[in-house]
Design an enzyme around this catalytic site. Sequence first.
Site, short mmCIF file in Angstrom:
data_model
loop_
_atom_site.label_atom_id
_atom_site.label_comp_id
_atom_site.label_asym_id
_atom_site.label_seq_id
_atom_site.Cartn_x
_atom_site.Cartn_y
_atom_site.Cartn_z
N SER A 114 7.45 6.78 11.48
CA SER A 114 8.82 7.30 11.33
C SER A 114 9.39 6.87 9.99
O SER A 114 9.22 5.72 9.59
CB SER A 114 9.74 6.76 12.43
OG SER A 114 9.26 7.08 13.71
N ASP A 141 15.54 -0.87 12.97
CA ASP A 141 14.77 0.38 13.14
C ASP A 141 15.51 1.40 13.99
O ASP A 141 14.90 2.15 14.77
CB ASP A 141 13.38 0.08 13.75
CG ASP A 141 12.60 -0.94 12.93
OD1 ASP A 141 12.67 -0.86 11.69
OD2 ASP A 141 11.94 -1.81 13.52
N GLU A 152 1.14 7.11 6.93
CA GLU A 152 2.28 6.61 6.14
C GLU A 152 2.13 7.01 4.68
O GLU A 152 3.10 7.47 4.05
CB GLU A 152 2.36 5.07 6.21
CG GLU A 152 2.74 4.53 7.56
CD GLU A 152 2.93 3.02 7.54
OE1 GLU A 152 3.59 2.53 8.45
OE2 GLU A 152 2.42 2.33 6.63
N GLU A 183 22.75 -0.58 10.62
CA GLU A 183 22.89 -2.02 10.85
C GLU A 183 21.90 -2.55 11.90
O GLU A 183 21.72 -3.76 12.02
CB GLU A 183 24.33 -2.36 11.27
CG GLU A 183 25.36 -2.26 10.15
CD GLU A 183 25.78 -0.84 9.80
OE1 GLU A 183 25.27 0.14 10.40
OE2 GLU A 183 26.62 -0.70 8.89
N GLY A 184 21.29 -1.68 12.65
CA GLY A 184 20.35 -2.14 13.69
C GLY A 184 18.94 -2.33 13.14
O GLY A 184 18.68 -2.10 11.96
N HIS A 198 8.43 3.04 9.33
CA HIS A 198 8.12 2.19 10.48
C HIS A 198 6.89 2.74 11.19
O HIS A 198 6.81 3.96 11.42
CB HIS A 198 9.32 2.15 11.42
CG HIS A 198 9.10 1.25 12.59
ND1 HIS A 198 9.23 -0.12 12.51
CD2 HIS A 198 8.71 1.52 13.85
CE1 HIS A 198 8.93 -0.65 13.69
NE2 HIS A 198 8.63 0.32 14.52
N HIS A 202 -1.64 3.76 8.74
CA HIS A 202 -1.32 3.58 7.32
C HIS A 202 -1.68 4.84 6.52
O HIS A 202 -0.94 5.22 5.61
CB HIS A 202 -2.03 2.35 6.76
CG HIS A 202 -1.46 1.08 7.32
ND1 HIS A 202 -2.21 -0.03 7.62
CD2 HIS A 202 -0.20 0.76 7.68
CE1 HIS A 202 -1.44 -0.98 8.12
NE2 HIS A 202 -0.21 -0.52 8.17
N MET A 208 10.12 -7.44 4.47
CA MET A 208 10.22 -8.16 5.74
C MET A 208 11.46 -9.04 5.83
O MET A 208 11.42 -10.14 6.38
CB MET A 208 8.94 -9.00 5.95
CG MET A 208 7.67 -8.18 5.98
SD MET A 208 7.70 -6.83 7.21
CE MET A 208 7.46 -7.80 8.70
N ARG A 209 12.57 -8.53 5.32
CA ARG A 209 13.84 -9.27 5.41
C ARG A 209 14.86 -8.35 6.03
O ARG A 209 14.96 -7.18 5.65
CB ARG A 209 14.42 -9.56 4.03
CG ARG A 209 13.91 -10.65 3.26
CD ARG A 209 14.24 -12.04 3.42
NE ARG A 209 15.60 -12.51 3.44
CZ ARG A 209 15.90 -13.62 4.10
NH1 ARG A 209 15.01 -14.25 4.78
NH2 ARG A 209 17.13 -14.07 4.07
N ASN A 229 13.64 3.52 5.24
CA ASN A 229 12.58 2.61 5.69
C ASN A 229 11.47 3.43 6.33
O ASN A 229 11.71 4.53 6.84
CB ASN A 229 13.15 1.63 6.72
CG ASN A 229 12.12 0.61 7.19
OD1 ASN A 229 11.37 0.05 6.40
ND2 ASN A 229 12.07 0.38 8.49
N SER A 260 0.83 -1.21 0.00
CA SER A 260 0.00 0.00 0.00
C SER A 260 0.86 1.27 0.00
O SER A 260 0.46 2.29 -0.56
CB SER A 260 -0.98 0.00 1.19
OG SER A 260 -0.31 0.15 2.40
N ARG A 272 21.92 -15.27 3.70
CA ARG A 272 21.47 -13.88 3.64
C ARG A 272 22.39 -13.06 2.75
O ARG A 272 21.96 -12.25 1.94
CB ARG A 272 21.46 -13.31 5.06
CG ARG A 272 20.84 -11.93 5.18
CD ARG A 272 20.75 -11.51 6.62
NE ARG A 272 19.95 -12.41 7.43
CZ ARG A 272 18.61 -12.42 7.45
NH1 ARG A 272 17.93 -11.58 6.72
NH2 ARG A 272 17.97 -13.28 8.22
C1 GRF Z 1 3.80 -0.51 6.90
O1 GRF Z 1 3.00 -0.39 8.05
C2 GRF Z 1 5.21 -0.09 7.20
O2 GRF Z 1 5.30 0.89 8.19
C3 GRF Z 1 5.83 -1.36 7.69
O3 GRF Z 1 5.25 -2.37 6.91
C4 GRF Z 1 3.96 -1.96 6.48
C5 GRF Z 1 3.92 -2.14 4.99
O4 GRF Z 1 2.63 -2.04 4.47
N1 GRF Z 1 7.27 -1.29 7.57
P1 GRF Z 1 2.42 -2.03 2.89
O5 GRF Z 1 3.01 -3.31 2.32
O6 GRF Z 1 3.07 -0.81 2.33
O7 GRF Z 1 0.93 -2.00 2.70
#
Ligand code: GRF
Length: 206
Positions: A138, A147, A176, A144-145, A111, A173, A92-93, A109, A15, A67
């Site tokens: 955010s 978030d 975001e 390297e950490g 978050h 969202h 998600m990696r 990124n 999204s 990895r």
């Molecule tokens: C979002 O909430 C973002 O903050 C997090 O993962 C989600 C991704 O949602 N890192 P989408 O795939 O953009 O809908």
Amino acid sequence: MSASPLAVLVSGSGSNLQAMLDAAQTKGLRTTPRVVVSNRPGVKALERAEAAGVEALVIDHTRYPSREAFDRALDEALRARGVEWVVLAGFMRLLSAWFVGQWRGRLVNIHPSLLPAFPGAHAIRDALAARATETGVSVHFVDEGTDTGPLIAQAPVAISPNDTEESLAPRIHAVEHELYPRVVDALVRGTISLEGRNVRGAPIAL
Ligand code: GRF
């Protein structure tokens, strides 16, 4: 609107990718990526890229022995396409220190919390569990950490006492989707840089 030298990395719904694609059309932002890369085949984000005429590339992490091997394949694909900015949007990696080093200052990124509060994969749930009255969004450079990288921009979202994950998540969202395209556009235009704000805790106001 022609594509910017951006890669958006996704693993699922996309999204935030859609918000970038839409903002390019409706607001004239420089947020159309050159390529969208997913580490998982068949996800909705890939459909969104294709529908917008953007290259949708799958680099399936299960096909790589480590990895580091996955990250090297990803790095090679990005360089082959002349990518300058890597935008994580629900990717998600965890990326290796090697990859982060290659892209430092050009890797961002988003978050769903006001970092440094509630890092990790369950930020919305964690904010509710902590009975926080405010959370938010955010955008940060990746280090390297998990978030922990230098903040670029933040926006608050109020939590009401009877909020659940289902009621709170859509409000986060929505923020975001407003914030990320603006930050990405500013990065592409060069008005935000790691060098320009390398002190943590003082986010740039857009
Ligand atoms: C979002 O909430 C973002 O903050 C997090 O993962 C989600 C991704 O949602 N890192 P989408 O795939 O953009 O809908």
